[in-house]
Each structure stands twice: as structure tokens, then as C-alpha cells.
Design an enzyme around this catalytic site. Structure first.
Site, PDB file in Angstrom:
ATOM      1  CE1 TYR A 133      -7.199   6.247  -1.055  1.00 47.10           C
ATOM      2  CE2 TYR A 133      -5.869   4.605   0.068  1.00 47.10           C
ATOM      3  CZ  TYR A 133      -6.441   5.092  -1.094  1.00 47.10           C
ATOM      4  OH  TYR A 133      -6.279   4.427  -2.266  1.00 47.10           O
ATOM      5  CB  VAL A 134      -7.208   2.905   5.631  1.00 52.19           C
ATOM      6  CG1 VAL A 134      -7.541   1.479   6.030  1.00 52.19           C
ATOM      7  CG2 VAL A 134      -5.804   2.973   5.052  1.00 52.19           C
TER       8      VAL A 134
END
Length: 85
Positions: free
Chosen positions: A1-2
Site C-alpha cells: 500500500y505504501v
């Protein structure tokens, strides 16, 4: 996600620089925490996992890095998307 978020930010900046001389602007909508059912569900889970109160989870965990110390609403994100379109 990051990694995906950083990828979108990097891609946006790169394309914006390359397209600027053609009068093309490039934008990405990158809000902080948006108050959604998923985030709402995470509050009690984080309370239990970390032994924190609801207020501590919201203020010290979720909104810690958000400069406004407020959740973004889905309507605000949608409004920005419509404006940019």
C-alpha cells in the site's frame, strides 16, 4: 500500500514535469485518512490491539500525521475529483 502510494506520487510528478511544456497538467488526489466504513472498523480493532481509548486511536494513531487533525470525507474527495475532471 505504501509503495503503491509512493509510486503514484512519483509517477504524477514525473509525468507533470514531462508534460508541462505541452500545457498539460497532471494531478493526483492523495488525502490522508478518509472516514470510511473500513477506517471506522479499524478504530475498535486498534483500541483492543494497543490498549488505547477511541480518542487516542483517532488523535494519536490515525490523525497523528494529518495536519488538519480531521478526517477527510468521501464527499470532499469526490468533489475534488469532479473539479479536476
Amino acid at each position: 500500500y505504501v509503495a503503491a502510494k509512493h509510486g503514484i506520487a512519483g509517477l504524477t510528478k514525473t509525468v507533470a514535469l514531462e508534460a508541462a511544456t505541452f500545457g498539460i497538467t497532471v494531478n493526483a488526489i492523495c488525502p490522508g485518512y478518509v472516514w470510511t466504513p473500513l477506517v471506522e472498523k479499524q478504530v475498535p480493532e486498534t483500541m483492543a490491539a494497543r490498549g488505547l481509548t477511541r480518542e487516542q486511536v483517532i488523535n494519536d494513531v490515525l490523525l497523528h500525521a494529518q495536519s488538519t487533525k480531521q478526517f477527510v470525507t468521501a464527499e470532499e474527495v469526490a468533489g475534488l475529483a469532479v473539479f479536476l475532471a
